[in-house]
Write an enzyme that holds these catalytic residues in place. Structure first.
Site, PDB file in Angstrom:
ATOM      1  N   GLY A  91       0.820  -1.195   0.000  1.00  0.00           N
ATOM      2  CA  GLY A  91       0.000   0.000   0.000  1.00  0.00           C
ATOM      3  C   GLY A  91       0.857   1.249   0.000  1.00  0.00           C
ATOM      4  CB  VAL A  92       0.043   4.640  -1.005  1.00  0.00           C
ATOM      5  CG1 VAL A  92       0.724   5.988  -1.126  1.00  0.00           C
ATOM      6  CG2 VAL A  92      -0.170   4.028  -2.386  1.00  0.00           C
ATOM      7  N   GLY A  93       2.254   4.954   1.431  1.00  0.00           N
ATOM      8  CA  GLY A  93       2.454   5.722   2.651  1.00  0.00           C
ATOM      9  C   GLY A  93       3.810   5.499   3.281  1.00  0.00           C
ATOM     10  CG  ASN A  94       5.382   8.637   5.584  1.00  0.00           C
ATOM     11  OD1 ASN A  94       6.027   8.898   4.575  1.00  0.00           O
ATOM     12  ND2 ASN A  94       4.645   9.543   6.205  1.00  0.00           N
ATOM     13  CB  VAL A  95       3.678   2.301   7.605  1.00  0.00           C
ATOM     14  CG1 VAL A  95       3.894   0.869   8.070  1.00  0.00           C
ATOM     15  CG2 VAL A  95       3.413   3.204   8.806  1.00  0.00           C
ATOM     16  CD  GLU A 144      -4.126  -0.390  -5.332  1.00  0.00           C
ATOM     17  OE1 GLU A 144      -5.283  -0.807  -5.250  1.00  0.00           O
ATOM     18  OE2 GLU A 144      -3.671   0.506  -4.586  1.00  0.00           O
ATOM     19  CB  ILE A 153      -8.173   3.367  10.754  1.00  0.00           C
ATOM     20  CG1 ILE A 153      -7.939   4.311   9.564  1.00  0.00           C
ATOM     21  CG2 ILE A 153      -8.634   4.154  11.984  1.00  0.00           C
ATOM     22  CD1 ILE A 153      -9.169   5.050   9.106  1.00  0.00           C
ATOM     23  N   GLY A 194      -7.493  -0.449  -3.075  1.00  0.00           N
ATOM     24  CA  GLY A 194      -7.291  -1.820  -3.529  1.00  0.00           C
ATOM     25  C   GLY A 194      -7.009  -2.793  -2.410  1.00  0.00           C
ATOM     26  CE  LYS A 232      -5.985  12.831  15.881  1.00  0.00           C
ATOM     27  NZ  LYS A 232      -5.699  14.050  15.114  1.00  0.00           N
TER      28      LYS A 232
END
Length: 502
Positions: free
Chosen positions: A268-272, A293, A363, A387, A407
């Site tokens: 997937g997309v992102g920093n992790v 993807e 999440i 996806g 948070k």
């Protein structure tokens, strides 16, 4: 001769963006190119937004349905949302302005599995597509189109739309020709045939997009960059998540459940996700392939250092630095990168056949392995399922990853019951946080709960989670398969909304 528009018929249709925008009418269903900030139209959205604002100033209602491959960028989704131009949006979004309008009930949002978006449109589930607006790199003398930095749903939009507007972007490298594989063998039931792809490196389609020149009503020339988001350096939590995941893959190889060069990877997309890819770069795994993807910076790193031999995707999702690196070395990536249509990159048949290792963010997850990847506190959409469902449901092995808290510790990503379900417990194999890794394969619900609490939950929340399970087991002795306290199952979310802390 225009080097980017070599077809005389298409060249005769060149207009500016303002003129092209007049061809879109209020109420039109518009399919635009674009996937994760790459390959979206650069000029038409702003021109259309200007036209919408003028109409609204005259007291007229002017809104469109907007369909894309996935998210676009502030100068597409953002400018249209700011103008109040969008009535309905699908299948995915990440723009903050559009997100606010969706959560305020001002835009109808269809959060759709990406593998479904093109075919459901083709089935007629969303109504007729009035206009396609598609960015391309070049138009060849015979009218074939060289795709740009994403393919997404462009093939379907071009095939199905009544009218087509093309944006020829001179910023996109002309050397993109040869990086694409567009499959034209799909069909409607009952006439479908197996898709003959058994290896990520295979070509099964064409290098170009096709369009009926009679449907092309305008061609707009642009010279504007994609607007992908930059990635932060991996933080401590992301690095630890990556370490847990890579260690687990070593154990799977040692147990002879996969080969030494693993199985094809989806991320997937992102920093992790980029941190996980960085972890693979530092591991002894070599000769890897990817069937995914989005091609991010981390995958360029793996291609550059030889960890990854080949990457199949539907789009780029590079930072500014990643874009520069790709463009400066584009010839070295030819033959190592292939961009396919979204209906192929996300196709369940292919994901299952290739046996993918799939890594996606979440999440929150609950005690029994249900995962929420889209909604904050049950009601507010973040981005969308994208996806992740396509890949998780059909993967050989899937991971859902997240820091254990958010948070500043006020929110636990492990909760008694998720506030929204995107991936049921039946589709979730491994949950990973910086605390550890919970392997749920072969476990009954109550054993899954113990594994998740012991391995993935933050220590500040473990006792409360154990207390919930123990009291649920004691409260209803005849209902011990998946014990829950129905009056408390969502109480953590309610407590956060009331007090600011779970």
């Amino acid at each position: 001769m225009n080097e980017r528009i070599a077809c005389p018929t298409m060249l005769s249709k060149v207009v500016d963006a303002d003129q092209a925008a007049t061809l879109i009418r209020p109420g039109d269903r518009v399919g635009m190119s674009g996937f994760t900030g790459a390959g979206y139209p650069k000029a038409l959205p702003a021109a259309l937004a200007h036209r919408v604002r003028e109409a609204k100033a005259r007291g007229e209602d002017f809104r469109i349905d907007l369909w894309t491959g996935a998210s676009t960028a502030p100068d597409a989704d953002g400018v249209l949302a700011e103008a109040g131009a969008i009535a309905r949006r699908l299948p995915y979004n990440s723009d903050p302005t559009l997100r606010r309008e969706i959560n305020a009930g001002e835009v109808e949002y269809l959060d759709v599995h990406l593998s479904h978006s093109a075919q459901h449109m083709w089935f007629g589930f969303y109504g007729n597509l009035d206009v396609a607006v598609v960015e391309v790199t070049a138009i060849l003398p015979d009218g074939l189109l060289v795709p740009s930095s994403s393919v997404g749903n462009n093939k379907t939009w071009l095939d199905q739309a009544d009218k087509v507007i093309l944006e020829v972007n001179h910023w996109q490298p002309r050397d993109f020709e040869g990086f694409h594989d567009v499959y034209y063998g799909t069909a409607l039931p009952p006439y479908r045939q197996p898709i003959q792809l058994t290896d990520p490196t295979q070509r099964i389609g064409e290098q170009y997009l096709r369009v009926d020149p009679r449907k092309v009503v305008a061609v707009v020339e642009t010279h504007a960059p994609d607007r992908n988001a930059d990635f932060s350096a991996p933080d401590e939590a992301s690095v630890r998540i990556a370490e847990h995941l890579v260690d687990f893959l070593h154990a799977e190889v040692a147990a002879e459940r996969m080969p030494k060069n693993l199985l094809p990877i989806q991320s997937g997309v992102g920093n992790v996700a980029n941190a996980v890819l960085a972890g693979l770069s530092q591991s002894p795994f070599k000769g890897l392939a990817s069937f995914t993807e989005v091609l991010q910076d981390g995958m360029l790193d793996l291609l550059d250092d030889g960890t990854l031999e080949f990457a199949s995707a539907t789009s780029f999702g590079l930072s500014d630095a990643g874009v520069r690196r790709f463009m400066d070395n584009i010839d070295s990536y030819k033959g190592k990168i292939l961009l396919r249509s979204e209906e192929i990159s996300n196709h369940p048949e292919l994901i299952r056949r290739l046996g993918l290792i799939c890594m996606n963010g979440m999440i929150e997850a609950d005690l029994y392995g249900n995962v929420n990847s889209t909604h904050v506190m049950g009601s507010s959409i973040m981005n969308g399922i994208g996806g992740s469902g396509d890949f998780a449901r059909n993967a050989y092995l899937n991971f859902f990853v997240s820091p254990s808290t958010a948070k500043g510790g006020a929110i636990s990503s492990i909760v008694p019951m998720v506030s929204h379900v995107d991936h049921t417990e039946h589709d979730v194999m491994v949950v990973v946080t910086e605390q550890g890794l919970a392997d749920l394969r072969g476990l009954s619900p109550r054993k899954r709960a113990r594994a998740i609490i012991d391995n993935a939950a933050h220590p500040d929340y473990r006792d409360a989670l154990r207390d919930y399970v123990e009291r649920a087991e004691a409260a209803r002795p005849g209902a011990l398969h998946t014990p829950h306290l129905l009056d408390e199952a969502l109480s953590w979310h309610q407590r956060y909304l009331e007090t600011g802390h779970m």
